[in-house]
Design an enzyme around this catalytic site. Structure first.
Site, mmCIF file in Angstrom:
data_model
loop_
_atom_site.group_PDB
_atom_site.id
_atom_site.type_symbol
_atom_site.label_atom_id
_atom_site.label_comp_id
_atom_site.label_asym_id
_atom_site.label_seq_id
_atom_site.Cartn_x
_atom_site.Cartn_y
_atom_site.Cartn_z
ATOM 1 N N LYS A 194 17.143 -3.594 3.782
ATOM 2 C CA LYS A 194 16.565 -4.059 2.523
ATOM 3 C C LYS A 194 16.628 -2.991 1.430
ATOM 4 O O LYS A 194 16.405 -3.307 0.264
ATOM 5 C CB LYS A 194 15.118 -4.524 2.725
ATOM 6 N N ASP A 195 16.950 -1.740 1.788
ATOM 7 C CA ASP A 195 17.088 -0.677 0.790
ATOM 8 C C ASP A 195 18.494 -0.599 0.197
ATOM 9 O O ASP A 195 18.718 0.122 -0.778
ATOM 10 C CB ASP A 195 16.756 0.688 1.407
ATOM 11 N N ALA A 235 4.217 -1.338 -3.242
ATOM 12 C CA ALA A 235 5.285 -0.777 -4.065
ATOM 13 C C ALA A 235 6.378 -1.795 -4.350
ATOM 14 O O ALA A 235 7.274 -1.543 -5.148
ATOM 15 C CB ALA A 235 5.896 0.440 -3.376
ATOM 16 N N SER A 236 6.304 -2.957 -3.700
ATOM 17 C CA SER A 236 7.357 -3.968 -3.801
ATOM 18 C C SER A 236 7.036 -5.004 -4.860
ATOM 19 O O SER A 236 5.983 -5.659 -4.795
ATOM 20 C CB SER A 236 7.513 -4.650 -2.432
ATOM 21 N N LEU A 237 7.945 -5.188 -5.821
ATOM 22 C CA LEU A 237 7.749 -6.237 -6.822
ATOM 23 C C LEU A 237 7.753 -7.612 -6.163
ATOM 24 O O LEU A 237 7.050 -8.520 -6.614
ATOM 25 C CB LEU A 237 8.841 -6.172 -7.887
ATOM 26 N N ARG A 238 8.522 -7.779 -5.111
ATOM 27 C CA ARG A 238 8.553 -9.054 -4.390
ATOM 28 C C ARG A 238 7.197 -9.345 -3.767
ATOM 29 O O ARG A 238 6.645 -10.433 -3.927
ATOM 30 C CB ARG A 238 9.663 -8.982 -3.327
ATOM 31 N N ARG A 239 6.630 -8.355 -3.077
ATOM 32 C CA ARG A 239 5.303 -8.560 -2.494
ATOM 33 C C ARG A 239 4.253 -8.778 -3.580
ATOM 34 O O ARG A 239 3.374 -9.629 -3.447
ATOM 35 C CB ARG A 239 4.922 -7.369 -1.611
ATOM 36 N N ARG A 294 2.719 3.720 -3.551
ATOM 37 C CA ARG A 294 3.957 4.329 -3.070
ATOM 38 C C ARG A 294 3.690 5.217 -1.874
ATOM 39 O O ARG A 294 2.573 5.498 -1.521
ATOM 40 C CB ARG A 294 4.589 5.181 -4.196
ATOM 41 N N GLY A 295 4.768 5.691 -1.253
ATOM 42 C CA GLY A 295 4.680 6.598 -0.122
ATOM 43 C C GLY A 295 5.175 5.938 1.152
ATOM 44 O O GLY A 295 5.401 4.738 1.212
ATOM 45 N N ASN A 296 5.353 6.771 2.204
ATOM 46 C CA ASN A 296 5.789 6.209 3.474
ATOM 47 C C ASN A 296 4.635 5.458 4.135
ATOM 48 O O ASN A 296 3.518 5.405 3.604
ATOM 49 C CB ASN A 296 6.370 7.302 4.383
ATOM 50 N N VAL A 297 4.906 4.869 5.280
ATOM 51 C CA VAL A 297 3.910 4.016 5.928
ATOM 52 C C VAL A 297 2.614 4.772 6.188
ATOM 53 O O VAL A 297 1.512 4.288 5.881
ATOM 54 C CB VAL A 297 4.472 3.458 7.261
ATOM 55 N N GLN A 298 2.726 5.980 6.727
ATOM 56 C CA GLN A 298 1.526 6.744 7.048
ATOM 57 C C GLN A 298 0.734 7.094 5.792
ATOM 58 O O GLN A 298 -0.506 7.071 5.793
ATOM 59 C CB GLN A 298 1.906 8.025 7.808
ATOM 60 N N THR A 299 1.436 7.415 4.708
ATOM 61 C CA THR A 299 0.770 7.743 3.448
ATOM 62 C C THR A 299 0.000 6.553 2.913
ATOM 63 O O THR A 299 -1.140 6.677 2.448
ATOM 64 C CB THR A 299 1.806 8.205 2.406
ATOM 65 N N ARG A 300 0.592 5.374 2.992
ATOM 66 C CA ARG A 300 -0.077 4.170 2.483
ATOM 67 C C ARG A 300 -1.303 3.840 3.329
ATOM 68 O O ARG A 300 -2.344 3.440 2.796
ATOM 69 C CB ARG A 300 0.900 2.998 2.458
ATOM 70 N N CYS A 320 15.487 -3.595 -7.209
ATOM 71 C CA CYS A 320 14.041 -3.390 -7.165
ATOM 72 C C CYS A 320 13.370 -3.927 -8.427
ATOM 73 O O CYS A 320 12.149 -3.948 -8.527
ATOM 74 C CB CYS A 320 13.732 -1.900 -7.024
#
Length: 308
Positions: free
Chosen positions: A86-87, A131-135, A152-158, A245
């Site tokens: 998806k990236d 962080a996703s416009l779709r979501r 924003r950030g990786n999974v753990q950061t969120r 994006c």
């Protein structure tokens, strides 16, 4: 391939990216009887990893997560690059191709909250971070009374930001949570019928140089044909709509025997209106089915649809 040769696997350095690279490494090693030492990882920091203070749509879109890996592929520093499908932008640099995809993981989104059981249970005015416009658009479509903010950030950061109370809830891909062993954080799983995933969600893509037959033959043994058909439809749909994006687009294809079923959505950013297209046909016509759905929605889209 000579016994002394290696295949260098390029990857981003986030925990999820590394989990996907290690999965690729393990599948290749098992398929060919190689040791992991013959498949070293090369960790490459991308522009997208460095941007944490604003939406990627304002900084250049999906290519921000692939540019540096593309450069490393083209200059021969790495032999293949592992990406979250998806990236990937719809157009790849000349000389680079998607060799294929690993078997797809769970495509659904997960709702995560420390206080509320579901998106439906959130009180009016609750804050949902994504962080996703779709979501963001799909959340607003279902719950226009909520506050939707950038996270924003990786999974753990969120997840850490959620724990600190910066938001009341967030949405993350089930596939990433499974690959990281973090499914215990999931509060509820969102049904695909209600909350359509991003194009490519749950799939790991492998990119190689177009003219590197040696590498392409090596990775062929771990590629998954059904995932390839599904992604052919989804990416063709996205290509017609010039998806990036900056555009709230969702699309999902699945195989039912030899038939492929595709559903695609384009949403106003504020979630107030959704256009939908559905196609069903032979899996061998996957790209054509996705393209047709995209053309249908493009023809139905009123002027200024994506600006609301």
């Amino acid at each position: 391939m000579a016994d002394t040769s290696t295949l260098v696997i390029g990857t981003r350095g986030s925990p999820l990216a590394l989990a996907q690279a290690h999965e690729t490494q393990a599948r290749l090693a098992a398929s060919h009887g190689w040791t992991p030492e013959r498949l070293p990882l090369s960790i490459i920091k991308t522009t997208g990893d460095a941007i944490q203070d604003r939406p990627l749509s304002e900084a250049g879109g999906k290519g921000l997560f692939t540019k540096e890996l593309d450069i490393a592929l083209l200059d021969g520093s790495i032999d293949l690059a592992v990406h979250s499908a998806k990236d990937l932008p719809t157009a790849l640099p000349e000389g680079i191709v998607i060799a294929g995809y690993l078997p797809r993981e769970d495509v659904r989104d997960a709702f995560i909250s420390r206080r509320y059981k579901s998106l439906r249970d959130l009180p009016q005015g609750a804050v949902v971070g994504s962080a996703s416009l779709r979501r963001q658009a799909e959340i607003r479509r279902l719950r226009p009374d909520l506050q939707v903010t950038l996270l924003r950030g990786n999974v753990q950061t969120r997840l850490a930001k959620l724990d600190r109370g910066e938001v009341d809830a967030t949405l993350l891909a089930m596939a990433g949570l499974r690959r990281l062993g973090l499914t215990d954080h999931v509060t509820a799983v969102l049904d695909v019928e209600d909350f359509l995933p991003a194009v490519g969600q749950g799939a790991i893509a492998i990119a190689t140089r177009a003219d590197d037959d040696r590498v392409r033959q090596a990775v062929e043994t771990i590629l998954d044909a059904p995932t390839g058909h599904a992604l052919a439809a989804e990416r063709a749909f996205l290509t017609v709509l010039d998806g990036s994006c900056r555009t709230p687009i969702a699309g999902h294809a699945r195989l039912d025997g030899g038939a492929l079923e595709f559903r695609g959505l384009v949403l106003r950013p504020d979630g107030s209106e959704t256009l939908e297209a559905v196609r069903r046909g032979d899996a061998s016509d996957a790209a054509a089915l996705g393209r047709e759905a995209g053309l249908e929605l493009r023809s139905r889209m009123p002027a200024g649809f994506l600006n609301a």
